[in-house]
Design a protein around this motif. Structure first.
Motif, PDB file in Angstrom:
ATOM      1  N   ASP A 269      87.779  56.803  42.937  1.00  0.00           N
ATOM      2  CA  ASP A 269      87.697  58.244  41.459  1.00  0.00           C
ATOM      3  C   ASP A 269      87.790  57.151  40.454  1.00  0.00           C
ATOM      4  O   ASP A 269      88.619  57.657  39.743  1.00  0.00           O
ATOM      5  CB  ASP A 269      88.665  58.672  42.124  1.00  0.00           C
ATOM      6  N   GLY A 270      86.927  56.044  40.549  1.00  0.00           N
ATOM      7  CA  GLY A 270      86.708  55.093  39.511  1.00  0.00           C
ATOM      8  C   GLY A 270      87.433  54.496  38.981  1.00  0.00           C
ATOM      9  O   GLY A 270      87.477  54.146  37.713  1.00  0.00           O
ATOM     10  N   ALA A 271      88.479  54.302  39.733  1.00  0.00           N
ATOM     11  CA  ALA A 271      89.622  53.194  39.493  1.00  0.00           C
ATOM     12  C   ALA A 271      88.993  51.794  39.384  1.00  0.00           C
ATOM     13  O   ALA A 271      88.354  51.201  39.902  1.00  0.00           O
ATOM     14  CB  ALA A 271      90.554  52.965  39.878  1.00  0.00           C
ATOM     15  N   ASP A 272      90.020  50.858  38.785  1.00  0.00           N
ATOM     16  CA  ASP A 272      89.413  48.914  38.630  1.00  0.00           C
ATOM     17  C   ASP A 272      89.107  48.712  40.270  1.00  0.00           C
ATOM     18  O   ASP A 272      89.870  48.779  41.356  1.00  0.00           O
ATOM     19  CB  ASP A 272      90.077  48.604  37.787  1.00  0.00           C
ATOM     20  N   ALA A 273      88.618  48.162  40.194  1.00  0.00           N
ATOM     21  CA  ALA A 273      87.833  47.719  41.595  1.00  0.00           C
ATOM     22  C   ALA A 273      89.045  46.399  42.444  1.00  0.00           C
ATOM     23  O   ALA A 273      88.856  46.460  43.359  1.00  0.00           O
ATOM     24  CB  ALA A 273      86.071  46.504  41.544  1.00  0.00           C
ATOM     25  N   ALA A 274      88.536  46.199  41.053  1.00  0.00           N
ATOM     26  CA  ALA A 274      89.917  44.807  41.450  1.00  0.00           C
ATOM     27  C   ALA A 274      91.605  45.166  41.604  1.00  0.00           C
ATOM     28  O   ALA A 274      92.682  44.962  43.041  1.00  0.00           O
ATOM     29  CB  ALA A 274      89.933  43.579  40.795  1.00  0.00           C
ATOM     30  N   TYR A 275      92.011  45.958  40.769  1.00  0.00           N
ATOM     31  CA  TYR A 275      93.251  46.570  40.305  1.00  0.00           C
ATOM     32  C   TYR A 275      93.598  48.041  40.502  1.00  0.00           C
ATOM     33  O   TYR A 275      95.407  48.441  40.475  1.00  0.00           O
ATOM     34  CB  TYR A 275      93.338  45.984  38.794  1.00  0.00           C
ATOM     35  N   GLY A 276      92.712  48.382  40.835  1.00  0.00           N
ATOM     36  CA  GLY A 276      93.345  50.229  41.064  1.00  0.00           C
ATOM     37  C   GLY A 276      93.572  51.541  39.874  1.00  0.00           C
ATOM     38  O   GLY A 276      93.441  50.257  38.919  1.00  0.00           O
TER      39      GLY A 276
END
Length: 321
Positions: A269-276
């Motif tokens: 849902d648009g969160a950072d692809a590495a850290y969430g």
């Protein structure tokens, strides 16, 4: 010479007889009475010293009569001692009863299951109080009582001071949480709590250790504003669900209260692809959708809000308490 020999023999016989008499018993006893021995001629006697006679009396065996008298004397002494001990015991008991509290006697009288009687005032000419006593069951049936008769009743019931008052069990707290904010939330979720859930689980909270303006920093700050704990070393946003489970937090996929933590997996849902990402649920709508408060590294400590549908919420880990 022959006559002299006869005389010597007689003297020898007399001495022998005196010796036998000295050591022979007198009527079956060895008492001081036997110390005085008379010869057959009645002219010779031997007297024993008084001290020696006393010693002989000490070691001399008792007669049967003396033994019976000694036994009777011992019995009399035993009876006297027993009587004295009994009298002392009775006196002690009487003294204890005399100094007992009057309230003890009243309690004992109240507990005794005795029949109640009606007592009327005795007239001046009454010979005995017992003539004026009337059983209570006979007087209760009479509706009219004279001024000389006092009636009593032991019937009654117990009730609250306010007859309209009622006890609302639902208003009583059933939780054992030490945190009052958690205790309030637990009461509403009592029937939905997972088996064995400990409301006083380890929180991992030792202060805000997250970098300023990060999403994890804001979640820690907002949870404390609401009186709820947050772990200080939960990792990146996408790691918070598993970290919370390890500490004992209740984690499922349903938004339940304001202050719940919504966990985003990497790229979800648009969160950072590495850290969430993580966010705080600020409002739960009737249709199950939610509104959040969030922050990020580019927000310089400021927050923003987004909405997520009930379907989206069900795909996220939601951390409670």
């Amino acid at each position: 010479m022959k006559h002299a020999a006869h005389k010597a023999a007689k003297v020898s016989q007399r001495r022998e007889s005196a010796q036998r008499s000295l050591f022979a018993s007198n009527h079956g006893t060895h008492t001081a009475k036997a110390a005085l021995v008379q010869t057959s001629a009645g002219t010779m006697s031997v007297e024993i010293d008084q001290a020696l006679a006393a010693r002989i009396n000490e070691v001399a065996p008792l007669t049967r009569r003396a033994m019976r008298e000694s036994a009777r004397a011992a019995d009399r002494r035993s009876h006297i001692i027993a009587s004295t001990s009994l009298a002392a015991l009775v006196g002690t008991a009487a003294t204890a009863m005399a100094f007992a509290k009057p309230s003890d006697a009243a309690v004992a009288a109240a507990d005794a299951p005795t029949a109640t009687t009606q007592i009327k005032r005795a007239s001046a000419n009454a010979a005995s109080r017992s003539e004026d006593r009337v059983p209570l069951n006979e007087t209760v049936a009479q509706p009219q009582a004279t001024s000389a008769t006092q009636t009593s009743s032991n019937e009654g019931n117990w009730q609250l001071s306010d007859s309209s008052a009622s006890l609302d069990v639902n208003s009583m707290s059933r939780s054992t949480a030490n945190n009052p904010a958690i205790a309030a939330l637990l009461d509403g979720d009592h029937d939905a709590l997972p088996a064995g859930f400990d409301p006083n689980h380890a929180t991992g909270d030792s202060g805000n250790a997250y970098e300023f303006s990060q999403c994890t920093w804001w979640v820690y700050v907002r949870r404390h504003q609401l009186g709820l704990p947050a772990g200080s070393h939960m990792g990146n946003g996408n790691m918070w669900g598993n970290s919370a489970r390890a500490l004992g937090y209740w984690v499922d996929h349903q938004a339940r209260h304001v202050g719940d933590i919504m966990v985003f997996a990497a790229g979800q849902d648009g969160a950072d692809a590495a850290y969430g990402h993580v966010a705080i649920i600020e409002k739960i709508n009737p249709d199950g959708s939610v509104e959040t408060s969030e922050s990020g590294s580019v927000m310089n400590g400021k927050t923003y809000s987004r909405s997520y549908s009930a379907q989206q919420v069900s795909q996220h880990d939601i951390i409670h308490y």
